[in-house]
Design an enzyme around this catalytic site. Structure first.
Site, PDB file in Angstrom:
ATOM      1  N   GLU A 332       0.848  -1.194   0.000  1.00 34.25           N
ATOM      2  CA  GLU A 332       0.000   0.000   0.000  1.00 34.25           C
ATOM      3  C   GLU A 332       0.886   1.247   0.000  1.00 34.25           C
ATOM      4  O   GLU A 332       1.738   1.411   0.869  1.00 34.25           O
ATOM      5  CB  GLU A 332      -0.894   0.040   1.244  1.00 34.25           C
ATOM      6  CG  GLU A 332      -2.070  -0.898   1.205  1.00 34.25           C
ATOM      7  CD  GLU A 332      -3.073  -0.598   2.316  1.00 34.25           C
ATOM      8  OE1 GLU A 332      -4.249  -0.932   2.143  1.00 34.25           O
ATOM      9  OE2 GLU A 332      -2.684  -0.038   3.373  1.00 34.25           O
ATOM     10  N   CYS A 333       0.701   2.107  -0.980  1.00 32.93           N
ATOM     11  CA  CYS A 333       1.368   3.406  -1.057  1.00 32.93           C
ATOM     12  C   CYS A 333       2.891   3.242  -0.948  1.00 32.93           C
ATOM     13  O   CYS A 333       3.536   2.836  -1.898  1.00 32.93           O
ATOM     14  CB  CYS A 333       0.815   4.354   0.008  1.00 32.93           C
ATOM     15  SG  CYS A 333       1.128   6.092  -0.349  1.00 32.93           S
ATOM     16  N   GLY A 334       3.495   3.551   0.192  1.00 34.05           N
ATOM     17  CA  GLY A 334       4.941   3.384   0.326  1.00 34.05           C
ATOM     18  C   GLY A 334       5.389   1.970   0.060  1.00 34.05           C
ATOM     19  O   GLY A 334       6.454   1.732  -0.520  1.00 34.05           O
ATOM     20  N   TYR A 336       3.967  -0.066  -2.020  1.00 30.80           N
ATOM     21  CA  TYR A 336       3.895  -0.183  -3.479  1.00 30.80           C
ATOM     22  C   TYR A 336       5.175   0.357  -4.111  1.00 30.80           C
ATOM     23  O   TYR A 336       5.746  -0.251  -5.031  1.00 30.80           O
ATOM     24  CB  TYR A 336       2.676   0.602  -3.950  1.00 30.80           C
ATOM     25  CG  TYR A 336       2.443   0.687  -5.438  1.00 30.80           C
ATOM     26  CD1 TYR A 336       2.563  -0.426  -6.266  1.00 30.80           C
ATOM     27  CD2 TYR A 336       2.041   1.894  -6.017  1.00 30.80           C
ATOM     28  CE1 TYR A 336       2.307  -0.334  -7.633  1.00 30.80           C
ATOM     29  CE2 TYR A 336       1.773   1.991  -7.369  1.00 30.80           C
ATOM     30  CZ  TYR A 336       1.912   0.883  -8.179  1.00 30.80           C
ATOM     31  OH  TYR A 336       1.644   0.976  -9.521  1.00 30.80           O
ATOM     32  N   SER A 433      -0.652  -0.647  -4.920  1.00 32.34           N
ATOM     33  CA  SER A 433      -1.178   0.612  -5.438  1.00 32.34           C
ATOM     34  C   SER A 433      -0.996   1.687  -4.380  1.00 32.34           C
ATOM     35  O   SER A 433      -0.592   1.411  -3.250  1.00 32.34           O
ATOM     36  CB  SER A 433      -2.663   0.481  -5.794  1.00 32.34           C
ATOM     37  OG  SER A 433      -3.454   0.434  -4.612  1.00 32.34           O
TER      38      SER A 433
END
Length: 443
Positions: A332-334, A336, A433
């Site tokens: 998730e985010c970081g 990703y 993502s």
């Protein structure tokens, strides 16, 4: 024990909500009150400060991403064993997105759903009696919400206090305290908000100073008196309501350190409540994922601040690649960004990452992306089966330099009616993502 509760809110961001919230939490705890905390809206950082102030986990409540039953069940869970639940609002009290009543993401929705009176933190700098007009507007704007008291903030002098107090009291509202301007009580910040609780220097001393500051200028007895019983049904108190997200495995390996810290406490609690075991490990300490896990989760956080160190931690990267060869991995985010080919830091240095996805990201040119997302999966992955919907948000300053050849993970729509667009990446058992999941959408 059935807790009472209140919501600390403000007309806008930057009004002193967090100062007042943390100061009240610690000051009341010192008096022997069993206090619990929650944060309205998608926020990873404030609940960690709540936990530090109270010595118990704080959860997030989000009226856009969570249905009413889940929101109430989490409020009951958060307040279990407490006398008082203090909820901290996000942004302005009524700020949300276009949606059906009660599902806008505004903190007012949380107050209305749970029957929480509002203690309004009102920044009175640059005004005097006009503070009363602002407070009155908040009190009358939404008939579902009761503004039960006001704490004035950034008071510059006794004369300023007198005039602002007269204005608020002329509007028919009670002033429960007034906080003078004092730079010493401000917590340090960086690009995603406050510096994380675990990284804040001398945090315990800062919390004690906040408690002293608030206790000296706010009527704590009056604050306790305005709290009201939580409006939570018996079945929600009994814990019968479902969890927000199904566990991605029986034994879940989760990265946790200063680079990977953004995972909602209600997700962890829900996974454990459904029988899953959690195995934490630290990529910054060059630890490989636990060998006995059957799924790996890389949360968001601040990998852009530690990119060089992560790129050099071969034991972590080799272990991550070996894990992904046979078991699901999700970022998730970081997380990703670390699963991708490379991450460019703020100085423009390109650092090779795990290479499990083809995305290349950069923090060199900051561009804020912020907002709710409604996501539908395009294939099975660690987040869930193909076709399942999830609600959550994005909040990042990094950008995608090159997406590469991987298939998209999902279709993502915002909260403003835009057409769903491809989002994220997937390859084999790896997915990721910029989307932070709050809850699965279930009919």
């Amino acid at each position: 024990m059935s807790a009472k509760g209140l919501l600390i809110a403000a007309p806008r961001s930057g009004s002193g909500k967090t100062t007042l919230t943390l100061g009240l939490m610690r000051a009341l705890r010192r008096r022997g009150v069993a206090v619990a905390g929650v944060k309205s809206g998608p926020d990873y950082i404030d609940p960690a400060f709540h936990q530090a102030a109270l010595g118990r986990d704080s959860l997030n409540l989000d009226s856009w991403a969570m249905d009413e039953g889940l929101l109430a069940a989490l409020a009951a869970q958060a307040s279990d064993g407490a006398e008082l639940l203090i909820a901290e609002a996000s942004m302005g009290l009524f700020d949300g997105v276009p949606a059906e009543p009660g599902r806008t993401g505004a903190s007012a929705d949380v107050a209305a759903a749970l029957g929480l009176p509002v203690l309004l933190a009102l920044d009175a700098s640059g005004q005097a009696q006009s503070a009363g007009a602002v407070a009155l507007g908040c009190a009358r704007f939404d008939p579902r919400v009761k503004v039960a008291g006001v704490v004035l903030n950034k008071i510059g002098s006794p004369r300023h206090l007198r005039l602002a107090r007269e204005g608020v009291e002329a509007a028919g509202l009670k002033v429960l305290g007034a906080l003078p301007k004092q730079a010493e009580v401000v917590l340090p910040e960086r690009h995603l908000g406050l510096v994380q609780a675990a990284e804040t220097e001398a945090l315990e001393a800062r919390l004690e100073a906040l408690a002293d500051f608030v206790a000296a200028h706010v009527d704590l007895d009056a604050v306790l008196a305005l709290a009201a019983p939580l409006r939570v049904a018996a079945e929600e108190r009994s814990g019968l309501a479902r969890a927000a997200l199904a566990p991605p495995g029986q034994i879940i390996a989760i990265a946790r350190d200063a680079a990977f810290s953004f995972l909602y406490p209600h997700l962890l609690a829900g996974w454990r409540g459904q029988g899953a075991e959690i195995r934490f490990f630290s990529p910054l300490a060059d630890e490989a994922p636990p060998h006995d896990a059957d799924c790996l989760w890389l949360p968001g956080g601040y990998p852009e601040l530690h990119a060089g160190r992560l790129a050099a931690n071969q034991r972590f990267l080799d272990g991550l690649r070996a894990f992904a060869a046979s078991r699901p991995v999700h970022g998730e985010c970081g997380g990703y960004m670390v699963l991708g080919e490379s991450l460019t830091d703020a100085q423009g240095v390109v650092h090779p990452m795990a290479g499990l996805l083809s995305v290349q990201t950069s923090f060199a040119k900051r561009k804020m992306t912020l907002g709710y997302r409604d996501v539908t999966l395009l294939a099975d992955c660690a987040l869930g089966p193909k076709g399942h919907r999830f609600r959550g948000h994005e909040f990042h300053y990094a950008s995608i330099v090159a997406l590469g050849a991987d298939e998209p993970m999902a279709l993502a729509a915002d909260a403003y009616g835009g057409a769903p667009a491809p989002a994220g990446s997937r390859r084999g058992l790896v997915s990721g993502s910029f989307f932070h999941c709050v809850a699965e959408v279930r009919s």
